[in-house]
Design an enzyme around this catalytic site. Structure first.
Site, PDB file in Angstrom:
ATOM      1  N   LYS A 209      44.946  72.032  55.622  1.00 53.25           N
ATOM      2  CA  LYS A 209      45.783  73.015  56.090  1.00 53.25           C
ATOM      3  C   LYS A 209      45.120  74.340  55.333  1.00 53.25           C
ATOM      4  CE  LYS A 209      50.378  75.149  56.798  1.00 53.25           C
ATOM      5  NZ  LYS A 209      51.805  74.766  56.781  1.00 53.25           N
ATOM      6  N   GLU A 215      41.898  67.747  45.480  1.00 58.21           N
ATOM      7  CA  GLU A 215      41.338  66.469  45.860  1.00 58.21           C
ATOM      8  C   GLU A 215      40.622  66.245  47.099  1.00 58.21           C
ATOM      9  OE1 GLU A 215      44.522  67.334  45.334  1.00 58.21           O
ATOM     10  OE2 GLU A 215      45.693  65.674  44.065  1.00 58.21           O
ATOM     11  N   GLY A 270      52.778  70.467  56.764  1.00 65.00           N
ATOM     12  CA  GLY A 270      51.781  69.398  56.332  1.00 65.00           C
ATOM     13  C   GLY A 270      52.339  68.310  56.827  1.00 65.00           C
ATOM     14  N   ARG A 271      53.492  67.914  56.469  1.00 63.87           N
ATOM     15  CA  ARG A 271      54.078  66.379  56.805  1.00 63.87           C
ATOM     16  C   ARG A 271      54.692  66.422  58.266  1.00 63.87           C
ATOM     17  NH1 ARG A 271      56.635  69.431  53.040  1.00 63.87           N
ATOM     18  NH2 ARG A 271      59.024  70.039  53.291  1.00 63.87           N
ATOM     19  N   GLU A 356      59.915  64.699  50.793  1.00 63.22           N
ATOM     20  CA  GLU A 356      59.628  66.063  50.574  1.00 63.22           C
ATOM     21  C   GLU A 356      60.188  66.938  51.208  1.00 63.22           C
ATOM     22  OE1 GLU A 356      54.925  66.283  49.717  1.00 63.22           O
ATOM     23  OE2 GLU A 356      55.216  67.459  51.596  1.00 63.22           O
ATOM     24  N   HIS A 387      60.622  37.682  52.270  1.00 55.72           N
ATOM     25  CA  HIS A 387      60.330  36.670  50.797  1.00 55.72           C
ATOM     26  C   HIS A 387      59.980  37.476  49.614  1.00 55.72           C
ATOM     27  CE1 HIS A 387      59.763  33.352  53.913  1.00 55.72           C
ATOM     28  NE2 HIS A 387      59.366  34.504  54.654  1.00 55.72           N
ATOM     29  N   LYS A 507      49.908  71.148  42.381  1.00 57.11           N
ATOM     30  CA  LYS A 507      48.826  71.687  42.654  1.00 57.11           C
ATOM     31  C   LYS A 507      48.061  72.535  41.551  1.00 57.11           C
ATOM     32  CE  LYS A 507      48.786  71.278  47.723  1.00 57.11           C
ATOM     33  NZ  LYS A 507      48.572  71.798  48.996  1.00 57.11           N
TER      34      LYS A 507
END
Ligand code: G6Q
Length: 544
Positions: A209, A215, A270-271, A356, A387, A507
């Site tokens: 965005k 990263e 973003g999410r 978030e 399990h 960030k």
């Protein structure tokens, strides 16, 4: 706007506190025994999703009080405000309009006096024709070969949705295309993603965005070098890189032709962006028609959320019941347990969406809360989880509300597999709710000393969500369901569900330390003694 008081001071909250004193002692065994209609009455359906919430530690009275709380918090008005484009993300002064991303072409949604729906559909149309060109082989790489591998580079909201959707919709994907997702700044992520790819046939989608995220920018530069070391011509970038961003200047500074950029807007968090152009990899995988089906699923749940009475409204019911556990029972977590292998990344996706958004400790008015807010979400697909960690859910000391997800039809019908899968999901929800009493264990002939170990207390709550089949539509409606659960809870807790200052901090923090690791002269470290020592140790190890 309703009056700004701490939600826990509201009369409906106080009434719930009083009710909780008796409700917490009720056992699901008794609630079912005394009410034969419970299992069919406490259900709701919308947008192709059936919800059975009867195995929750709630009574009709609990629901009445929770709905009264929602009304006191003006949930209806807040829903209207979000869908109407009011700037409800007050700390960033932004509208919150991911719902506009799936609005039909004919809708009108206004932000700052402008109808944004035509822009949404113009981008969708551009994405569609781009995807058609790649999928048909018409788009050629720099050496004239068609694209066969697609690598999405992005992180957080620009990665988790695309990865989850690709896995979830794998059944519908064009199998000739290979998809990879690179997010971590750890070089291993990139190295492993491309090790068997041919640069002449690879397309990178740089999804960011802001187009400034450390990263993503680092991985994008490395991808550029990887491509150019093979193709040896900067002109190749235009054929092998596209961008999804809101930042056109940074995209062209990177060397990507803005004709190959797909935009979105500051009113998409973003999410909440997997159904925007951030979903370009999803559309490449399932095709434009599949992507539009997914959007239709989102939209159907949006409609349900806006129009269904709270008593029958899936996101409202699940949001309120979840809040009942978080803020009254003080349950710390929610387990999301999809009985579908394709949904293996769904819990990871939900972790960001929920944690978030509602991992906040002050109200919109800036006042510290005196109640528990957003739960920790986690989970794995069934039956695998059975399990491993289910033991703790059945017999541990913690209360862990569960969401079970199941589909009536398998996309891969193989012999008895699907009946066995569904038998397990029903059995788990049943066992958690009703347990096994000491008397029942004894009646099985178990010796007295072993009885406590084999006793299951039960009264462990769950929702069961059933859908017909995992389709793009179903995935869209499921995701929108959780988006609106988050919204419902955020409204009642009075949180800023749409900012993420904790992420923003991350960030900038590392940027301070980077030069201290990379510089050749010994840095003058001014951190705490622990951080200083760790940095020195790393520098010493690097020199060896
Ligand atoms: C999401 C968050 C965060 C964000 C990433 C990537 O709501 O803000 O996860 O999506 O940090 O940001 P960019 O898309 O700007 O690279």
């Amino acid at each position: 706007m309703t009056e700004r008081i701490l939600p826990s001071r509201r009369p409906a909250w106080t009434a719930l506190q009083t009710h909780f004193q008796s409700a917490q002692k009720l056992h699901l065994r008794d609630l079912f025994a005394s009410d034969p209609g419970r299992g069919t009455r406490m259900t709701a359906e919308g947008a192709g999703v059936f919800l059975d919430y009867s195995k929750n530690r709630v009574t009709d009275e609990t629901l009445k009080l929770l709905i009264a709380l929602a009304n006191e918090c003006d949930l209806k008005g807040r829903i209207k405000a979000m869908f109407g484009g009011e700037k409800i993300n007050i700390t960033e002064n932004r509208a919150v309009l991911h719902t506009a991303l799936r609005a039909p072409r004919t809708a009108t949604i206004t932000v700052d006096g402008k109808n944004i729906v035509p822009d949404v559909h113009e981008t969708l149309d551009r994405m569609s024709s781009f995807c058609d060109r790649i999928r048909s082989g018409e788009w050629k790489g720099h050496t004239g070969k068609p694209i066969r591998s697609i690598v999405n580079i992005g992180i957080g909201g620009s990665d988790l949705g695309p990865v989850m959707a690709y896995e979830a919709l794998r059944h519908y994907t064009k199998r000739e295309l290979t998809f990879r997702f690179v997010s971590n700044v750890d070089g291993t992520d990139f190295a492993e993603a491309v090790r068997d790819l041919d640069p002449t046939e690879t397309l990178f989608i740089v999804s960011s965005k802001t187009f400034t995220t450390l990263e993503t920018m680092t991985n994008a530069q490395t991808a550029r070098e990887w491509l150019l070391s093979a193709l040896r011509d900067p002109a190749a970038v235009a054929k092998h890189f596209v961008a999804v961003s809101t930042n056109a200047d940074a995209v062209s500074a990177f060397g990507i032709d803005t004709a190959n950029m797909f935009g979105f807007w500051d009113w998409v968090g973003g999410r909440y962006s997997m159904d925007s152009a951030i979903g370009l990899s999803t559309m490449l995988a399932v095709g434009p028609a599949g992507f539009r089906d997914m959007l239709a699923g989102f939209h159907a749940m949006d409609e349900h959320f806006q129009t269904a009475a709270f008593e029958k409204n899936l996101p409202v019911l699940m949001g309120l019941i979840g809040l009942w556990y978080s803020s009254f029972f003080e349950a710390e977590t929610v387990a999301v347990l999809p009985y579908d292998q394709y949904l293996k990344r769904f819990p990871a996706y939900l972790q960001q969406l929920t944690m978030e958004s509602n991992g906040k400790r002050v109200t919109l008015g800036g006042v510290e809360v005196d109640y528990q807010t957003g739960a920790i979400y986690w989970g794995e697909p069934g039956t695998n989880g059975q399990h491993s960690f289910y033991q703790l859910i059945h017999q541990g000391t913690k209360l862990i509300p569960c969401d079970f997800l199941a589909f009536c039809k398998s996309l891969n019908p193989l012999g008895r597999h699907h009946d066995l899968l569904l038998a397990n999901v029903f059995a788990q929800a049943e066992a958690l709710a009703f347990g096994k009493t000491a008397e029942q264990v004894k009646a099985d002939g178990v010796p007295d000393w072993l009885v406590p170990h084999k006793t299951f207390p039960g009264n462990r709550p769950s929702n069961t969500l059933m859908l017909e089949k995992l389709t793009p539509f179903a995935l869209g409606s499921l995701i929108a369901l959780y988006e609106h659960i988050v919204f419902t809870q955020g409204v009642i807790w009075d949180l800023g569900s749409f900012d993420q200052w904790g992420v923003e901090l991350g960030k900038v923090l590392a940027q301070r330390i980077v030069p201290e690791l990379e510089g050749s002269t010994e840095p003058n470290l001014k951190h705490d003694t622990s951080t200083n020592a760790l940095i020195r140790r790393y520098r010493a190890a690097k020199k060896k």
